[in-house]
Design an enzyme around this catalytic site. Structure first.
Site, PDB file in Angstrom:
ATOM      1  N   SER A 139       0.494  -1.408  -0.305  1.00  0.00           N
ATOM      2  CA  SER A 139       0.383  -0.419   0.082  1.00  0.00           C
ATOM      3  C   SER A 139       0.317   0.929   0.077  1.00  0.00           C
ATOM      4  O   SER A 139       1.891   1.736   1.083  1.00  0.00           O
ATOM      5  CB  SER A 139      -0.690   0.317   1.138  1.00  0.00           C
ATOM      6  OG  SER A 139      -1.219   0.995   1.482  1.00  0.00           O
ATOM      7  N   LYS A 165      -1.227  -0.533  -4.405  1.00  0.00           N
ATOM      8  CA  LYS A 165      -1.982   0.286  -3.983  1.00  0.00           C
ATOM      9  C   LYS A 165      -2.228   1.100  -4.233  1.00  0.00           C
ATOM     10  O   LYS A 165      -1.022   1.230  -3.323  1.00  0.00           O
ATOM     11  CB  LYS A 165      -3.509  -1.181  -2.479  1.00  0.00           C
ATOM     12  CG  LYS A 165      -4.019   0.242  -1.786  1.00  0.00           C
ATOM     13  CD  LYS A 165      -4.970  -0.329  -1.030  1.00  0.00           C
ATOM     14  CE  LYS A 165      -4.983  -0.415   0.035  1.00  0.00           C
ATOM     15  NZ  LYS A 165      -5.929  -0.898   1.509  1.00  0.00           N
ATOM     16  N   LEU A 166      -2.773   2.006  -4.588  1.00  0.00           N
ATOM     17  CA  LEU A 166      -2.433   3.741  -4.104  1.00  0.00           C
ATOM     18  C   LEU A 166      -3.578   3.914  -3.411  1.00  0.00           C
ATOM     19  O   LEU A 166      -4.831   4.115  -3.507  1.00  0.00           O
ATOM     20  CB  LEU A 166      -2.070   4.188  -5.165  1.00  0.00           C
ATOM     21  CG  LEU A 166      -1.526   3.994  -6.724  1.00  0.00           C
ATOM     22  CD1 LEU A 166      -1.680   4.335  -7.952  1.00  0.00           C
ATOM     23  CD2 LEU A 166       0.051   3.747  -6.583  1.00  0.00           C
ATOM     24  N   LYS A 167      -2.880   5.023  -2.360  1.00  0.00           N
ATOM     25  CA  LYS A 167      -3.997   5.779  -1.486  1.00  0.00           C
ATOM     26  C   LYS A 167      -4.281   7.062  -2.419  1.00  0.00           C
ATOM     27  O   LYS A 167      -3.187   7.847  -3.129  1.00  0.00           O
ATOM     28  CB  LYS A 167      -3.194   5.928   0.152  1.00  0.00           C
ATOM     29  CG  LYS A 167      -2.993   5.111   0.840  1.00  0.00           C
ATOM     30  CD  LYS A 167      -4.374   4.452   1.181  1.00  0.00           C
ATOM     31  CE  LYS A 167      -4.501   3.870   2.182  1.00  0.00           C
ATOM     32  NZ  LYS A 167      -5.276   2.943   3.197  1.00  0.00           N
ATOM     33  N   ASP A 192      -7.378   2.835  -3.111  1.00  0.00           N
ATOM     34  CA  ASP A 192      -7.894   3.020  -1.768  1.00  0.00           C
ATOM     35  C   ASP A 192      -8.271   4.063  -1.763  1.00  0.00           C
ATOM     36  O   ASP A 192      -7.245   5.214  -1.271  1.00  0.00           O
ATOM     37  CB  ASP A 192      -6.888   2.483  -0.645  1.00  0.00           C
ATOM     38  CG  ASP A 192      -7.453   1.950   1.374  1.00  0.00           C
ATOM     39  OD1 ASP A 192      -9.098   2.665   0.746  1.00  0.00           O
ATOM     40  OD2 ASP A 192      -7.802   1.230   2.328  1.00  0.00           O
ATOM     41  N   ASN A 194     -10.183   5.834   1.690  1.00  0.00           N
ATOM     42  CA  ASN A 194     -10.381   5.360   2.374  1.00  0.00           C
ATOM     43  C   ASN A 194     -11.548   6.422   2.447  1.00  0.00           C
ATOM     44  O   ASN A 194     -11.736   7.566   3.688  1.00  0.00           O
ATOM     45  CB  ASN A 194      -9.357   6.097   3.842  1.00  0.00           C
ATOM     46  CG  ASN A 194      -7.923   5.022   4.004  1.00  0.00           C
ATOM     47  OD1 ASN A 194      -7.208   5.382   3.141  1.00  0.00           O
ATOM     48  ND2 ASN A 194      -8.679   4.015   4.830  1.00  0.00           N
ATOM     49  N   GLU A 217     -11.552   0.494  -3.194  1.00  0.00           N
ATOM     50  CA  GLU A 217     -11.522   0.237  -2.445  1.00  0.00           C
ATOM     51  C   GLU A 217     -12.078   2.198  -1.278  1.00  0.00           C
ATOM     52  O   GLU A 217     -11.526   2.412  -1.338  1.00  0.00           O
ATOM     53  CB  GLU A 217     -10.150  -0.194  -1.643  1.00  0.00           C
ATOM     54  CG  GLU A 217     -10.466  -0.370   0.248  1.00  0.00           C
ATOM     55  CD  GLU A 217      -8.916  -0.777   0.626  1.00  0.00           C
ATOM     56  OE1 GLU A 217      -7.897  -1.246  -0.413  1.00  0.00           O
ATOM     57  OE2 GLU A 217      -8.574  -1.420   1.578  1.00  0.00           O
ATOM     58  N   ASP A 242     -14.086  -2.018   3.133  1.00  0.00           N
ATOM     59  CA  ASP A 242     -12.979  -1.991   3.899  1.00  0.00           C
ATOM     60  C   ASP A 242     -13.644  -1.989   5.523  1.00  0.00           C
ATOM     61  O   ASP A 242     -14.339  -2.098   6.266  1.00  0.00           O
ATOM     62  CB  ASP A 242     -11.950  -1.156   3.337  1.00  0.00           C
ATOM     63  CG  ASP A 242     -10.750  -1.366   4.838  1.00  0.00           C
ATOM     64  OD1 ASP A 242     -10.870  -1.685   6.190  1.00  0.00           O
ATOM     65  OD2 ASP A 242      -9.916  -0.986   4.586  1.00  0.00           O
ATOM     66  N   LYS A 266      -9.838  -7.642   7.531  1.00  0.00           N
ATOM     67  CA  LYS A 266      -8.954  -7.652   8.484  1.00  0.00           C
ATOM     68  C   LYS A 266      -9.347  -7.412   9.914  1.00  0.00           C
ATOM     69  O   LYS A 266     -10.644  -7.093  10.155  1.00  0.00           O
ATOM     70  CB  LYS A 266      -8.864  -5.598   8.449  1.00  0.00           C
ATOM     71  CG  LYS A 266      -7.722  -5.103   7.337  1.00  0.00           C
ATOM     72  CD  LYS A 266      -8.154  -3.791   7.938  1.00  0.00           C
ATOM     73  CE  LYS A 266      -7.644  -2.832   6.291  1.00  0.00           C
ATOM     74  NZ  LYS A 266      -7.529  -1.305   6.891  1.00  0.00           N
ATOM     75  N   GLY A 294      -4.354  -4.575   6.320  1.00  0.00           N
ATOM     76  CA  GLY A 294      -3.403  -5.026   6.319  1.00  0.00           C
ATOM     77  C   GLY A 294      -3.678  -3.725   7.209  1.00  0.00           C
ATOM     78  O   GLY A 294      -4.356  -2.375   7.655  1.00  0.00           O
TER      79      GLY A 294
HETATM   80  O1  SMG Z   1      -0.126  -2.800   6.679  1.00  0.00           O
HETATM   81  O2  SMG Z   1       0.432  -2.487   4.357  1.00  0.00           O
HETATM   82  C1  SMG Z   1      -0.506  -2.316   5.892  1.00  0.00           C
HETATM   83  C2  SMG Z   1      -1.331  -1.075   5.241  1.00  0.00           C
HETATM   84  C3  SMG Z   1      -2.262  -1.283   4.070  1.00  0.00           C
HETATM   85  O3  SMG Z   1      -3.660   0.704   3.196  1.00  0.00           O
HETATM   86  C4  SMG Z   1      -3.391   0.143   4.102  1.00  0.00           C
HETATM   87  N1  SMG Z   1      -4.269  -0.163   5.414  1.00  0.00           N
HETATM   88  O4  SMG Z   1      -7.606   1.034   4.704  1.00  0.00           O
HETATM   89  O5  SMG Z   1      -6.841  -0.623   4.219  1.00  0.00           O
HETATM   90  C5  SMG Z   1      -6.319   1.102   4.921  1.00  0.00           C
HETATM   91  C6  SMG Z   1      -5.336   1.378   5.297  1.00  0.00           C
HETATM   92  C7  SMG Z   1      -5.570   1.421   6.253  1.00  0.00           C
HETATM   93  C8  SMG Z   1      -4.720   1.841   7.668  1.00  0.00           C
HETATM   94  S1  SMG Z   1      -4.145   3.704   7.569  1.00  0.00           S
HETATM   95  C9  SMG Z   1      -3.195   3.879   8.254  1.00  0.00           C
HETATM   96 MG    MG Z   2      -8.647   0.197   3.042  1.00  0.00          MG
END
Ligand code: SMG
Ligand code: MG
Length: 377
Positions: A139, A165-167, A192, A194, A217, A242, A266, A294
């Site tokens: 990520s 995966k790109l935020k 993703d 969020n 996501e 998620d 998760k 994760g």
């Molecule tokens: O553990 O590789 C990891 C992080 C993966 O992007 C990740 N997690 O929304 O999926 C999600 C985020 C939540 C944590 S962001 C602090």
């Molecule tokens: Mg997510």
């Protein structure tokens, strides 16, 4: 269960780990990772649990400060008073209290680990893993410039990561995705958000359809399940949830409503690895692909996640990365990427333990909560 096996106490420890680089998402930038670790000690073994709550209530309402109080004042006393050493009894014992799934999940993880270490079974065996190793995915946070992003992603691909995966967030979506596609071609790529968008952004998000993404996501709010269903009808890119999926029941509801065609699992978000397994099973029954998410875990949670990611329905690469993705020095032997994969640990329980010196070096506070004397005598 061994006759007379009782819980002796549970240690609650807060640790603060520096990250190798800032991790920026639509809800903020993280430079350290605060973790609550639980060590459950029974007559037969000790087990470790990791709470994935964040430092602030940004990803979810639950956060470290509140989780610590809730664990100390409610959950740990309940588990100690009933001397629960059977992991299947943890969730029922805590069910009267609402929410705090990450704290509940951490406690269940510690009891599960203790039990499995006593019986010699690994997390993978207990959960029903069918692979010895799982594809590594990474990520990638929001960056200051797209050039920086391209360089960072290139580095991960060189390390062997099989999926990127790109935020994303408003203002950081189409251009970064376009540049990554241009630079690296037909890699496995997903995004993703969020929960950073609203249904009013549907026409904008539809422009992502041009980039052949594996999925988008959690584009909308945690509780916007019907809005996700409407968005899913308007997009070609599959919608994955998620934050919205807090239990197996929530997964069944979201799938039935057409809110997602893929689910990120998760354990912390759904209250533990046992419920995570049930989410997996519900999704498999509906023909919905799942993958393991994760939460920037230490080697403890990272090892458990590798086991979860090896379940048969986990048909997409997860956010299962090496310790080095986030940490220069992990609490445990580092989780490593080899030939694009992370190995599923085979030792009893989690298969790893924290290094005592490393643990002390990053500890912020710790407290031993003994079982009450009447039970312990
Ligand atoms: O553990 O590789 C990891 C992080 C993966 O992007 C990740 N997690 O929304 O999926 C999600 C985020 C939540 C944590 S962001 C602090
Ligand atoms: Mg997510």
């Amino acid at each position: 269960m061994a006759e007379g096996n009782r819980l002796r106490g549970i240690e609650v420890r807060q640790v603060r780990m520096p990250l190798v680089s800032p991790f920026r998402t639509s809800f903020g930038t993280q430079t350290t990772k605060d973790v609550i670790l639980l060590r459950a000690v029974s007559d037969e073994a000790e087990g470790w649990g990791e709470c994935v709550a964040g430092s602030d209530p940004l990803y979810a309402p639950e956060y470290v400060g509140a989780a610590l109080l809730t664990l100390r004042d409610y959950f740990i006393p309940a588990i100690l008073d009933q001397s629960i050493v059977d992991p299947a009894l943890v969730a029922p014992a805590l069910d009267l209290w609402k929410g705090y799934r990450m704290s509940k999940g951490a406690l269940e993880m510690a009891i599960l680990d203790a039990r499995l270490r006593a019986t010699g079974q690994s997390f993978g065996e207990a959960l029903g893993a069918v692979h010895a190793r799982v594809p590594a995915g990474v990520s990638v946070g929001i960056m200051n410039t797209v050039d920086e992003l391209v360089e960072t992603v290139g580095g991960y691909l060189d390390e062997g990561y099989q999926r990127i995966k790109l935020k994303i967030e408003p203002g950081w979506d189409l251009e970064p995705v376009r540049r990554i596609r241009d630079a690296f071609g037909a890699i496995q790529l997903q995004v993703d958000a969020n929960a950073a968008y609203t249904l009013g952004d549907a026409n904008h998000l539809r422009k992502l359809d041009a980039f052949d993404l594996l999925l988008i996501e959690q584009p909308l709010g945690d509780e916007d399940v019907l809005a996700h269903a409407e968005l899913a009808r308007r997009l070609e890119t599959p919608v994955c949830l998620d934050e919205s999926i807090t239990s197996a029941r929530a997964a069944a509801d979201a799938i039935s409503l057409g809110a997602c065609s893929i689910v990120n699992i998760k354990a912390g978000r759904v209250g533990g690895y046992l419920e995570a397994r049930r989410v997996h099973d519900v999704c498999v029954a509906h023909g919905v692909p799942v993958w393991c998410g994760g939460m920037v875990e230490t080697g403890l949670g990272r090892s458990a996640n590798a086991a979860l990611a090896a379940l048969p329905g986990m048909t997409l690469p997860g956010d299962v990365s090496a310790s080095s993705r986030f940490y220069t020095e992990d609490l445990t032997e580092p989780v490593v990427i080899e030939d694009g994969h992370v190995a599923v640990p085979t030792g009893p329980g989690l298969g790893v333990v924290p290094d005592a010196g490393r643990l002390d070096a990053v500890t912020v506070s710790s407290e031993w909560i003994p079982a009450n004397r009447r039970l312990a005598s």
